[in-house]
Design a protein around this motif. Structure first.
Motif, PDB file in Angstrom:
ATOM      1  N   SER B  61       3.090  19.914 -16.608  1.00 48.52           N
ATOM      2  CA  SER B  61       4.225  19.045 -16.281  1.00 48.52           C
ATOM      3  C   SER B  61       3.823  17.575 -16.327  1.00 48.52           C
ATOM      4  O   SER B  61       4.571  16.724 -16.813  1.00 48.52           O
ATOM      5  CB  SER B  61       4.774  19.371 -14.890  1.00 48.52           C
ATOM      6  OG  SER B  61       5.229  20.704 -14.851  1.00 48.52           O
ATOM      7  N   GLU B  62       2.638  17.271 -15.815  1.00 51.94           N
ATOM      8  CA  GLU B  62       2.164  15.880 -15.843  1.00 51.94           C
ATOM      9  C   GLU B  62       2.040  15.415 -17.294  1.00 51.94           C
ATOM     10  O   GLU B  62       2.393  14.284 -17.632  1.00 51.94           O
ATOM     11  CB  GLU B  62       0.800  15.753 -15.159  1.00 51.94           C
ATOM     12  CG  GLU B  62       0.761  16.194 -13.701  1.00 51.94           C
ATOM     13  CD  GLU B  62       1.355  15.179 -12.737  1.00 51.94           C
ATOM     14  OE1 GLU B  62       1.705  14.070 -13.165  1.00 51.94           O
ATOM     15  OE2 GLU B  62       1.488  15.517 -11.547  1.00 51.94           O
ATOM     16  N   VAL B  63       1.527  16.283 -18.147  1.00 53.81           N
ATOM     17  CA  VAL B  63       1.276  15.909 -19.536  1.00 53.81           C
ATOM     18  C   VAL B  63       2.592  15.760 -20.312  1.00 53.81           C
ATOM     19  O   VAL B  63       2.827  14.748 -20.975  1.00 53.81           O
ATOM     20  CB  VAL B  63       0.340  16.953 -20.209  1.00 53.81           C
ATOM     21  CG1 VAL B  63       0.275  16.748 -21.706  1.00 53.81           C
ATOM     22  CG2 VAL B  63      -1.055  16.854 -19.601  1.00 53.81           C
ATOM     23  N   ASP B  91      -1.516   6.983 -15.520  1.00 52.93           N
ATOM     24  CA  ASP B  91      -1.769   7.757 -14.308  1.00 52.93           C
ATOM     25  C   ASP B  91      -1.367   9.212 -14.510  1.00 52.93           C
ATOM     26  O   ASP B  91      -2.071  10.126 -14.076  1.00 52.93           O
ATOM     27  CB  ASP B  91      -0.955   7.205 -13.131  1.00 52.93           C
ATOM     28  CG  ASP B  91      -1.657   6.047 -12.419  1.00 52.93           C
ATOM     29  OD1 ASP B  91      -2.795   5.716 -12.805  1.00 52.93           O
ATOM     30  OD2 ASP B  91      -1.056   5.495 -11.482  1.00 52.93           O
ATOM     31  N   GLU B  92      -0.221   9.430 -15.154  1.00 50.96           N
ATOM     32  CA  GLU B  92       0.256  10.808 -15.344  1.00 50.96           C
ATOM     33  C   GLU B  92      -0.729  11.587 -16.217  1.00 50.96           C
ATOM     34  O   GLU B  92      -0.995  12.761 -15.960  1.00 50.96           O
ATOM     35  CB  GLU B  92       1.661  10.843 -15.967  1.00 50.96           C
ATOM     36  CG  GLU B  92       2.740  10.043 -15.228  1.00 50.96           C
ATOM     37  CD  GLU B  92       2.985  10.462 -13.773  1.00 50.96           C
ATOM     38  OE1 GLU B  92       2.275  11.341 -13.263  1.00 50.96           O
ATOM     39  OE2 GLU B  92       3.887   9.871 -13.144  1.00 50.96           O
ATOM     40  N   ALA B  93      -1.290  10.924 -17.227  1.00 47.80           N
ATOM     41  CA  ALA B  93      -2.323  11.588 -18.040  1.00 47.80           C
ATOM     42  C   ALA B  93      -3.499  11.951 -17.146  1.00 47.80           C
ATOM     43  O   ALA B  93      -4.042  13.055 -17.230  1.00 47.80           O
ATOM     44  CB  ALA B  93      -2.775  10.666 -19.172  1.00 47.80           C
ATOM     45  N   GLY B  94      -3.879  11.027 -16.266  1.00 56.56           N
ATOM     46  CA  GLY B  94      -4.965  11.293 -15.321  1.00 56.56           C
ATOM     47  C   GLY B  94      -4.639  12.477 -14.415  1.00 56.56           C
ATOM     48  O   GLY B  94      -5.478  13.342 -14.191  1.00 56.56           O
ATOM     49  N   HIS B  95      -3.395  12.529 -13.922  1.00 58.45           N
ATOM     50  CA  HIS B  95      -2.992  13.642 -13.055  1.00 58.45           C
ATOM     51  C   HIS B  95      -3.158  14.969 -13.797  1.00 58.45           C
ATOM     52  O   HIS B  95      -3.641  15.950 -13.239  1.00 58.45           O
ATOM     53  CB  HIS B  95      -1.531  13.488 -12.611  1.00 58.45           C
ATOM     54  CG  HIS B  95      -1.303  12.270 -11.767  1.00 58.45           C
ATOM     55  ND1 HIS B  95      -0.065  11.888 -11.325  1.00 58.45           N
ATOM     56  CD2 HIS B  95      -2.174  11.351 -11.304  1.00 58.45           C
ATOM     57  CE1 HIS B  95      -0.189  10.774 -10.617  1.00 58.45           C
ATOM     58  NE2 HIS B  95      -1.451  10.422 -10.594  1.00 58.45           N
ATOM     59  N   GLY B  96      -2.747  14.970 -15.061  1.00 58.40           N
ATOM     60  CA  GLY B  96      -2.913  16.179 -15.860  1.00 58.40           C
ATOM     61  C   GLY B  96      -4.383  16.577 -15.909  1.00 58.40           C
ATOM     62  O   GLY B  96      -4.726  17.742 -15.710  1.00 58.40           O
ATOM     63  N   GLU B 174      -1.693   7.747  -5.906  1.00 56.52           N
ATOM     64  CA  GLU B 174      -1.209   7.016  -7.076  1.00 56.52           C
ATOM     65  C   GLU B 174       0.310   7.086  -7.209  1.00 56.52           C
ATOM     66  O   GLU B 174       0.928   6.174  -7.752  1.00 56.52           O
ATOM     67  CB  GLU B 174      -1.894   7.564  -8.332  1.00 56.52           C
ATOM     68  CG  GLU B 174      -3.405   7.416  -8.229  1.00 56.52           C
ATOM     69  CD  GLU B 174      -4.162   7.916  -9.454  1.00 56.52           C
ATOM     70  OE1 GLU B 174      -5.364   7.666  -9.510  1.00 56.52           O
ATOM     71  OE2 GLU B 174      -3.571   8.543 -10.344  1.00 56.52           O
ATOM     72  N   GLU B 175       0.898   8.186  -6.715  1.00 53.89           N
ATOM     73  CA  GLU B 175       2.335   8.381  -6.905  1.00 53.89           C
ATOM     74  C   GLU B 175       3.183   7.323  -6.213  1.00 53.89           C
ATOM     75  O   GLU B 175       4.290   7.025  -6.649  1.00 53.89           O
ATOM     76  CB  GLU B 175       2.771   9.768  -6.414  1.00 53.89           C
ATOM     77  CG  GLU B 175       2.340  10.936  -7.284  1.00 53.89           C
ATOM     78  CD  GLU B 175       3.007  10.961  -8.650  1.00 53.89           C
ATOM     79  OE1 GLU B 175       3.899  10.133  -8.918  1.00 53.89           O
ATOM     80  OE2 GLU B 175       2.612  11.795  -9.471  1.00 53.89           O
ATOM     81  N   SER B 176       2.704   6.794  -5.107  1.00 53.07           N
ATOM     82  CA  SER B 176       3.595   5.900  -4.371  1.00 53.07           C
ATOM     83  C   SER B 176       3.868   4.628  -5.193  1.00 53.07           C
ATOM     84  O   SER B 176       4.960   4.071  -5.122  1.00 53.07           O
ATOM     85  CB  SER B 176       3.048   5.593  -2.983  1.00 53.07           C
ATOM     86  OG  SER B 176       2.057   4.629  -3.057  1.00 53.07           O
TER      87      SER B 176
HETATM   88 FE   LIG Z   1       2.031  12.539 -11.601  1.00 56.48          FE
END
Ligand SMILES: [Fe+2]
Ligand SMILES: [Fe+2]
Lengths: 95, 335
Positions: B61-63, B91-96, B174-176
């Motif tokens: 989902s992050e990716v 950041d989202e790539a990092g979360h993935g 990171e999300e905030s």
């Molecule tokens: Fe995320």
């Protein structure tokens, strides 16, 4: 998958000078240089680090969780290894 | 949520018949004591499988989630907005990556998880199958989609599986920023020209219901919950999290001077909660099953990115092999 799996590396970060490196995660990369770059991009986007260590995951030697009691239990009974085990007369003050 | 498909597919797990009852009891005692389970610890098969699916779906989902926002990167209205949007997408790539790494500790390689995504066997959050039509959608996504994600992810920071919990702690920090940058876009548009405000309202209208669906089916229909709750993977039910989200979000929308596309929405003074209208679950099922507005496009883009990156991975591997060979030869020569 016809492509070979990209090797895994463990990432350790020193967050401030004077502090030890601490494990923070892992990255995939085909060599050490790329692993270092990936670790920088993935784990240090907000000034989290002043230094990075990268170690091949396969080089980590870990204790077996099944041996936990055998390895670490014996220290539980050796309370004389702690300063609070010893009594110092009150008149002597802080030691 | 990002792993909402878990609530849908498969029969509920029957806790492994093959699992040793003494080990199982000890395992449950660790969980009950709020201790963490670590990668090499013994765990029931069903616990491992649940986490493999949940964490990898979360990673997918992050990716995939980078696509709706990536769509507006080159058309961001200012350099500042472009820089912040780019940072969010990074950041989202990092979360993935954090999440694939956590999933890998459960004994499956990232390549295998990724293959499940590309072959369509694994799901990702339904929300990313909706298009981002205007710049205001960047505001609505950050505010609502990331806001909903935060609601779901905060309790996951206390998940019983150590690597997942640690990844979630990093991610929540990171999300905030993501939610605030989205809300700031909404504030700016709402205070702008009538056309800009209408654009913000339109984005809210389109994203509101799909965002509520992110929390998954209502508790009466959701499977898997019993085991996940017992194992402290899931701490709140879908409906509880959805309610928390609505209660937090309505005042934020009111502050923007915008309305919510739910005629039945009203504040219940007795309970202190907002009550909402019926969610269109047929839409949810359709999108999750692959028939949303953008499912095909999202997978096409992901597959193309993978195919176009093949030569890079091959070149990097060949270079690493060549260097390793040279070092070996040099070492032999020196001996
Ligand atoms: Fe995320
Ligand atoms: Fe986010």
């Amino acid at each position: 998958m016809t492509e070979p799996a990209t090797p895994l590396w463990e990432v350790f970060i020193r967050s401030r000078s004077g502090l030890p490196h601490k494990h923070c995660g892992s990255v995939h990369a085909s060599d050490a240089t790329m692993a270092l770059q990936a670790a920088r991009d993935v784990y240090t986007r907000r000034g989290e680090s002043v230094s990075l260590w990268i170690v091949p995951s396969s080089a980590i030697i870990a204790s077996d969780p099944a041996d936990r009691d055998a390895l670490f239990e014996p220290t539980g009974t050796k309370i004389y290894r702690h300063p609070t085990f010893y009594e110092v007369p009150d008149e002597v003050g802080h030691m | 949520m990002y792993t909402q498909a878990l609530n849908e597919k498969d029969a509920p797990f029957t806790t492994g018949r093959s699992d040793d009852p003494i080990k199982l009891e000890r395992f449950q005692a660790i969980i009950d004591a709020e201790d963490k389970v670590e990668p090499n610890d013994w765990m029931p098969d069903a616990y491992r499988r649940t986490l493999q699916r949940q964490i990898s779906q979360h990673a997918h989902s992050e990716v995939i989630g980078m696509q709706p926002e990536g769509n507006w990167l080159t058309r961001a209205p200012s350099l500042k907005r472009k820089a912040t949007l780019l940072a969010k997408i990074q950041d989202e790539a990092g979360h993935g990556l954090y999440l694939y790494a956590a999933a890998e500790t459960l004994g499956m390689s990232r390549e295998e998880y990724y293959e499940q995504l590309l072959s369509g066997r694994a799901k990702y959050s339904s929300i990313f199958n909706y298009p981002s039509l205007t710049w205001a959608d960047m505001g609505a996504i950050g505010w609502l989609v990331d806001g909903a994600a935060i609601m779901n992810q905060i309790p996951l920071c206390r998940c019983s599986y150590g690597p997942y919990a640690r990844a979630m702690i990093r991610i929540c920090k990171e999300e905030s920023f993501h939610q605030r940058q989205g809300y700031e876009i909404m504030v700016t548009l709402s205070r702008g020209t009538p056309a800009q405000k209408a654009m913000a309202q339109d984005a809210l209208n389109r994203f509101y219901w799909p965002v509520l669906m992110m929390f998954g089916p209502s508790d009466t229909e959701s499977m898997h919950s019993a085991d996940s709750t017992k194992w402290k993977i899931k701490r709140f039910s879908n409906d509880e999290l959805r309610q928390k989200f609505i209660d937090a979000t309505i005042p934020q929308g009111q502050h923007l001077g915008l309305t919510f596309p739910d005629p039945d929405l009203k504040f219940d003074a007795a309970t202190g909660h907002w009550t909402h209208g019926e969610i269109d679950w047929s839409e949810f099922k359709r999108v999750l099953a692959g028939d949303g507005p953008c499912n095909r496009q999202r997978m096409k883009v992901r597959k193309a990115a993978d195919a176009e990156g093949t030569w890079v991975r091959e070149a990097a591997a060949a270079y690493a092999n060549k260097r390793a060979d040279r070092q070996r030869i040099a070492k032999i020569a020196a001996e």
